[in-house]
Design an enzyme around this catalytic site. Structure first.
Site, short mmCIF file in Angstrom:
data_model
loop_
_atom_site.label_atom_id
_atom_site.label_comp_id
_atom_site.label_asym_id
_atom_site.label_seq_id
_atom_site.Cartn_x
_atom_site.Cartn_y
_atom_site.Cartn_z
N GLN A 261 -67.10 65.15 32.93
CA GLN A 261 -66.90 64.07 34.03
C GLN A 261 -67.73 64.38 34.89
OE1 GLN A 261 -64.52 62.33 36.76
NE2 GLN A 261 -63.68 61.14 35.30
N ASN B 229 -54.27 55.14 32.08
CA ASN B 229 -54.13 56.40 32.82
C ASN B 229 -53.15 55.81 34.59
OD1 ASN B 229 -55.65 57.84 35.45
ND2 ASN B 229 -53.96 58.42 34.04
N CYS C 205 -62.16 57.61 41.33
CA CYS C 205 -62.22 58.51 42.27
C CYS C 205 -62.27 57.64 43.31
CB CYS C 205 -63.10 59.95 42.29
SG CYS C 205 -62.26 60.38 43.21
N PRO D 98 -58.79 64.21 34.20
CA PRO D 98 -59.81 65.14 35.03
C PRO D 98 -59.87 64.98 36.16
CG PRO D 98 -61.20 62.97 33.90
CD PRO D 98 -59.94 62.90 33.78
N MET D 99 -59.15 66.09 37.03
CA MET D 99 -58.13 66.32 37.95
C MET D 99 -59.39 66.91 38.76
SD MET D 99 -54.33 66.23 36.72
CE MET D 99 -54.94 67.03 35.23
N GLY E 38 -52.44 62.76 33.73
CA GLY E 38 -52.90 63.27 35.40
C GLY E 38 -51.68 64.90 35.68
N LYS F 258 -64.48 55.53 33.24
CA LYS F 258 -62.92 55.77 33.43
C LYS F 258 -63.00 55.13 34.90
CE LYS F 258 -59.16 58.46 34.43
NZ LYS F 258 -58.10 58.17 36.49
N GLY G 77 -49.38 56.66 36.47
CA GLY G 77 -47.42 57.37 36.60
C GLY G 77 -47.29 57.47 35.13
N HIS H 12 -57.77 52.95 34.83
CA HIS H 12 -56.48 53.43 35.98
C HIS H 12 -55.47 52.20 36.62
CE1 HIS H 12 -54.64 57.08 39.32
NE2 HIS H 12 -53.54 55.40 39.27
#
Length: 334
Positions: A72, A213, A102, A19-20, A236, A141, A215, A173
């Site tokens: 999300q 998640n 986030c 999700p971005m 991502g 996440k 890199g 992440h």
């Protein structure tokens, strides 16, 4: 309530697109789905207050072709998240994911996102409340920690608590988030990656589906992590900026399925969608801004980007411009 096919999300989550914010909207996801039929796609983060208090149900819009797709949510109030999750499930989403990663200021001010790494009991309450309200997967996440937390101490406790609340699938992440002193962009690059810790968590929490998640830039990277033992890999920015390199071929490489289109085929398949959306009032650039990286690294990629970037904002621009840009790629490939 929208009825859909039930997907094996433990299988789909072998590869997922992260999700971005401002990127993975419904136009982006439609394009990505053409290149990979199997990869699990995520929405941008949608805040629970926007849905429950603001009534912004248009944020749940998606095309049926996007399945399997996860919503999300951002929030920290269990009751409100439960209501938002119900709205998402009723809209037909296959999974509801809680954002605990986030680091942006506006997310912190709402007491959700990565700051929730400091409140594992609250996260567990949120997961339990959502699970009680929906019959689709509820996932999390997260980061490996924030600020001065010691990840090797706090992450196992975090996972233990959300597992006890009924979450059996988590995406980690592999970086800390620094809530003070680093921007969201810097938080994606500066904190060091600790892949070993994520792999260790999989070894310790063998009954949980754990995706890694952070890199991961290529399909080879994703395959290497899968072979090392994690259950899934979330990609991502690389999937967004070079979708032809990450998503084209993913179905064969990751899922052993001969599905998905080439970048050129996906562009051609977008044309009817673009025409239909433009009849509804969508502007061409709203769609094509997500297609600029389709041919990254290939001859003609610069001309493709320039043609779309310079022309898509102009009055009267439509799918003919996309074909014109595609011709630039074809000419240089000949």
């Amino acid at each position: 309530m929208t009825e859909n096919k039930r997907y094996n999300l433990h299988q789909s989550a072998r590869l997922s697109c992260a999700p971005m914010m401002d990127w993975t909207d419904r136009f982006c996801r439609y394009f990505h789905r053409l290149m990979s039929r199997e990869t699990l796609l995520y929405t941008e983060m949608v805040t629970a207050p926007a849905l429950v208090r603001g009534g912004a149900l248009h944020l749940l819009d998606y095309a049926p072709e996007e399945h399997p797709i996860a919503l999300q949510l951002g929030g920290s109030d269990p009751e409100e998240l439960a209501k938002a999750a119900e709205l998402g499930a009723d809209a037909g989403y296959d999974e509801i994911n809680l954002n605990c990663g986030c680091p942006s200021d506006r997310v912190q001010s709402g007491a959700f996102g990565a700051v929730l790494m400091q409140s594992p009991e609250l996260v567990a309450d949120c997961v339990a409340a959502m699970r009680e309200n929906v019959d689709v997967d509820v996932t999390v996440k997260c980061r490996i920690g924030v600020d001065d937390q010691e990840p090797r101490d706090i992450l196992p406790d975090f996972l233990d608590k959300i597992r006890a609340a009924g979450c059996d699938r988590v995406t980690i992440h592999a970086r800390k988030a620094w809530l003070q002193g680093l921007s969201p962009k810097e938080n994606r690059d500066i904190p060091p990656l600790d892949y070993d810790l994520v792999h260790q968590m999989k070894a310790e929490f063998g009954d949980m589906h754990i995706s890694l998640n952070g890199g991961v830039a290529t399909l080879k990277d994703a395959q290497a992590h899968l072979e090392a033992g994690v259950d899934g890999v979330m990609v991502g920015r690389a999937a967004y900026h070079q979708p032809g390199n990450v998503l084209v071929g993913a179905d064969q490489a990751i899922f052993d399925r001969d599905t998905g289109l080439t970048a050129e085929e996906a562009v051609l398949a977008m044309l009817p969608f673009i025409d239909d959306e433009m009849r509804k009032g969508t502007r061409l650039h709203q769609i094509t801004r997500h297609m600029l990286g389709a041919f990254a690294g290939r001859p003609g990629a610069r001309q493709w980007r320039r043609t779309l970037s310079e022309g898509a904002h102009k009055s009267g621009a439509g799918s003919d411009l996309v074909l014109e840009a595609l011709d630039q790629v074809r000419m240089r490939a000949a």
